[in-house]
Scaffold this active site. Structure first.
Site, PDB file in Angstrom:
ATOM      1  N   ARG A  87      -8.112  11.669   6.794  1.00 59.10           N
ATOM      2  CA  ARG A  87      -9.335  10.926   7.153  1.00 59.10           C
ATOM      3  C   ARG A  87      -9.239  10.408   8.583  1.00 59.10           C
ATOM      4  O   ARG A  87     -10.226  10.369   9.319  1.00 59.10           O
ATOM      5  CB  ARG A  87      -9.533   9.761   6.179  1.00 59.10           C
ATOM      6  CG  ARG A  87     -10.003  10.204   4.798  1.00 59.10           C
ATOM      7  CD  ARG A  87      -9.870   9.081   3.785  1.00 59.10           C
ATOM      8  NE  ARG A  87     -10.503   7.857   4.213  1.00 59.10           N
ATOM      9  CZ  ARG A  87     -10.032   6.625   3.972  1.00 59.10           C
ATOM     10  NH1 ARG A  87      -8.925   6.450   3.278  1.00 59.10           N
ATOM     11  NH2 ARG A  87     -10.665   5.568   4.410  1.00 59.10           N
TER      12      ARG A  87
ATOM     13  N   LYS B 157      -2.701   1.848  -3.867  1.00 51.19           N
ATOM     14  CA  LYS B 157      -1.331   1.409  -3.581  1.00 51.19           C
ATOM     15  C   LYS B 157      -1.015   0.124  -4.336  1.00 51.19           C
ATOM     16  O   LYS B 157       0.078  -0.068  -4.854  1.00 51.19           O
ATOM     17  CB  LYS B 157      -1.158   1.190  -2.067  1.00 51.19           C
ATOM     18  CG  LYS B 157      -1.124   2.508  -1.299  1.00 51.19           C
ATOM     19  CD  LYS B 157      -1.119   2.304   0.194  1.00 51.19           C
ATOM     20  CE  LYS B 157      -2.472   1.985   0.735  1.00 51.19           C
ATOM     21  NZ  LYS B 157      -2.873   2.514   1.997  1.00 51.19           N
TER      22      LYS B 157
ATOM     23  N   ASP C 175      -2.747   9.155  -1.467  1.00 52.03           N
ATOM     24  CA  ASP C 175      -3.435   8.313  -0.483  1.00 52.03           C
ATOM     25  C   ASP C 175      -2.824   8.516   0.905  1.00 52.03           C
ATOM     26  O   ASP C 175      -3.526   8.583   1.903  1.00 52.03           O
ATOM     27  CB  ASP C 175      -3.357   6.834  -0.877  1.00 52.03           C
ATOM     28  CG  ASP C 175      -3.833   5.964   0.263  1.00 52.03           C
ATOM     29  OD1 ASP C 175      -5.023   6.062   0.607  1.00 52.03           O
ATOM     30  OD2 ASP C 175      -3.014   5.232   0.860  1.00 52.03           O
TER      31      ASP C 175
ATOM     32  N   SER D  65      -8.328   3.574  -1.269  1.00 50.67           N
ATOM     33  CA  SER D  65      -7.044   3.764  -0.593  1.00 50.67           C
ATOM     34  C   SER D  65      -6.164   2.515  -0.762  1.00 50.67           C
ATOM     35  O   SER D  65      -4.997   2.600  -1.184  1.00 50.67           O
ATOM     36  CB  SER D  65      -7.321   4.038   0.898  1.00 50.67           C
ATOM     37  OG  SER D  65      -6.160   3.909   1.657  1.00 50.67           O
TER      38      SER D  65
ATOM     39  N   HIS E 258      -2.465  -8.912  -0.902  1.00 45.62           N
ATOM     40  CA  HIS E 258      -2.602  -7.879   0.124  1.00 45.62           C
ATOM     41  C   HIS E 258      -3.505  -8.394   1.229  1.00 45.62           C
ATOM     42  O   HIS E 258      -4.522  -9.023   0.973  1.00 45.62           O
ATOM     43  CB  HIS E 258      -3.218  -6.609  -0.473  1.00 45.62           C
ATOM     44  CG  HIS E 258      -3.484  -5.556   0.560  1.00 45.62           C
ATOM     45  ND1 HIS E 258      -2.497  -4.720   1.045  1.00 45.62           N
ATOM     46  CD2 HIS E 258      -4.615  -5.221   1.223  1.00 45.62           C
ATOM     47  CE1 HIS E 258      -3.016  -3.917   1.952  1.00 45.62           C
ATOM     48  NE2 HIS E 258      -4.292  -4.191   2.081  1.00 45.62           N
TER      49      HIS E 258
HETATM   50  N1  URA Z   1      -6.027   0.668   5.117  1.00 42.73           N
HETATM   51  C1  URA Z   1      -5.714   1.528   4.099  1.00 42.73           C
HETATM   52  O1  URA Z   1      -4.663   1.401   3.474  1.00 42.73           O
HETATM   53  N2  URA Z   1      -6.586   2.508   3.819  1.00 42.73           N
HETATM   54  C2  URA Z   1      -7.759   2.692   4.463  1.00 42.73           C
HETATM   55  O2  URA Z   1      -8.504   3.598   4.147  1.00 42.73           O
HETATM   56  C3  URA Z   1      -8.064   1.791   5.521  1.00 42.73           C
HETATM   57  C4  URA Z   1      -7.175   0.789   5.814  1.00 42.73           C
END
Ligand code: URA
Length: 452
Positions: free
Chosen positions: A186, A205, A179, A201, A100
């Site tokens: 957010r 994933k 999320d 977050s 990632h």
């Molecule tokens: N990328 C994400 O997937 N989540 C966040 O909170 C910030 C950046």
């Protein structure tokens, strides 16, 4: 209507059984620690719509100011990961390793890295996104190959990984839906930049995507989400802890994003640069990143004892052409034209290419990385809204990077575009993104740290 506090006092506030969101907000506001079942309740209730946005917003602000400890962050991550589908990769033989990136300008890493590690025997079963940004996401970039599709059935996804070692599909709507909803909230309540919330977050994933091991590329610099190196390090440490606590082998690499990665910025242009890299002609910084991330993936996947052995294998698969062949096999397996891997003139090409001459002379001392990204966006290479249509052919190819000497009038970059008006506007913006120095400029290390 009675206030929430009065309703709470009467025992009418939202909640199941004894639990009430009101109490949880108050607990966090007062600096308390949330228990696992409280976080589960909150995430389930918010995902289903029973807990309204205004209560979750208050909770996020309380978390923003009072933080969450290691256990709370893990509970939140796990609750969000389990809020939708947990991808079942058990049909794939061998260890699955995911990667990632926190994102940056010219970040085409997956395009070269996935074939490199797959050629070393690692299984890459990846979900990728499109997203908003200066260029498209990995999926958009891959669609530069005529015919390529990431909309493949789950069975074919599994079969392709077993057969050739790589498959990439689009992120399903049901991957960590909590999320998705919470991040959107957010984003509009000034509660994005909290380490625990960002880490949970991202990791929710990744955990839902099912890999056995995760290698994280956390970028830092003017073109990155984390501008300061100490913030990138804190985020990396938090995510590595989360991954380990969730039972997945996790490593983070902190890499430079103070100037674009490689030279190409723009979808098809980046695909070409990834192909050049797999052919042994890639830019030094991009190759270094692929070798560093790749080494950790190969070790995590059990195909090498240590990073040095892994790097040797990765260099070998570039030298003997098997990494490039792996890319061609992968493109073909997902409906794309494998010939475009060997004949890059088959990739989308813009109508015009315009050289930008340097306005000054000296050593390049700084490139405003985010500005270069905006130039790509202005040319049509990225998405400003979810509905924007990307032009895969446009973008920029830099000719000079930090530390390089340039004479006045020498080419700094080539803009590729299909619209002269957009090219003119992007060129104007580009001119302001380079700074020069009379004295030689030291090139700083590209890989800042590895956190295991
Ligand atoms: N990328 C994400 O997937 N989540 C966040 O909170 C910030 C950046």
């Amino acid at each position: 209507m009675d206030s929430a506090w009065i309703r709470h006092k009467r025992g009418e506030a939202e909640g199941d059984g004894n639990m009430r969101m009101y109490d949880l907000i108050m607990k966090k506001r007062n600096g308390g620690k949330l228990e696992e079942e409280e976080i589960d309740y909150m995430v389930k209730g918010f995902t289903s719509g029973e807990i309204p946005d205004y209560q979750m917003s208050a909770m996020m602000m309380a978390v923003y100011f009072n933080g969450m400890d290691e256990e709370e962050t893990l509970y939140l991550t796990m609750a969000m990961a389990h809020s939708g589908d947990m991808l079942d990769l058990s049909g794939i033989r061998g260890l699955k390793v995911d990667k990632h990136s926190t994102g940056g300008v010219g970040d085409k890493t997956s395009l070269a890295l996935a074939p490199m590690v797959a050629a070393c025997g690692i299984k890459v079963a990846k979900m990728s996104g499109r997203g908003l940004g200066h260029t498209g996401g990995t999926i958009d970039k891959l669609e530069s190959f005529p015919g390529f599709s990431t909309e493949i059935p789950k069975e074919r996804f599994t079969e392709n990984v077993n057969r050739i070692g790589i498959a990439i599909m689009g992120q399903t709507a049901d991957l960590a839906p909590a999320d998705k909803k919470l991040y959107a909230l957010r984003d509009v309540t000034a509660t994005v930049d909290n380490m625990s919330l960002i880490a949970s977050s991202i990791m929710s994933k990744k955990l839902a995507s099912g890999a056995d091991a995760i290698v994280l590329d956390v970028k830092t610099g003017s073109g990155a989400f984390m501008k300061k190196e100490e913030d990138a390090r804190a985020l990396a440490e938090e995510m590595v802890k989360l991954g380990k606590n969730a039972g997945r082998k996790t490593v983070a690499v902190i890499s430079d994003m103070d100037q674009p990665l490689g030279y190409a910025v723009g979808n098809a242009l980046e695909v070409k640069e990834a192909i050049d890299t797999l052919s042994g002609n890639g830019p030094a910084d991009f190759l270094e990143l692929c070798l560093t991330l790749g080494s950790h993936m190969v070790v995590a996947g059990g195909m090498a004892r240590d990073a040095a052995e892994a790097e040797k294998k990765l260099r070998q698969v570039i030298d003997d052409g098997s990494a490039l062949r792996k890319l061609a096999d992968f493109v073909e397996a997902q409906g794309g034209d494998r010939e475009a891997v060997y004949h890059t003139e088959l990739l989308p090409r813009a109508a015009y290419a315009e050289e930008i001459p340097s306005p000054g002379e000296g050593y390049v001392s700084r490139i405003a990385c985010d500005e270069i990204g905006i130039c790509s966006l202005m040319l049509g290479g990225g998405r400003e809204t979810k509905e924007s249509v990307i032009d895969l052919s446009v973008g920029l190819v830099l000719k000079k990077k930090v530390g390089d000497y340039v004479k006045a009038g020498e080419t700094l970059a080539v803009l590729h575009g299909n619209d002269k008006g957009k090219m003119e506007a992007a060129a104007k913006r580009f001119m302001k993104s380079y700074e020069f120095s009379d004295r030689p400029v030291e090139k700083l290390p590209f890989i800042k740290a590895v956190i295991e």
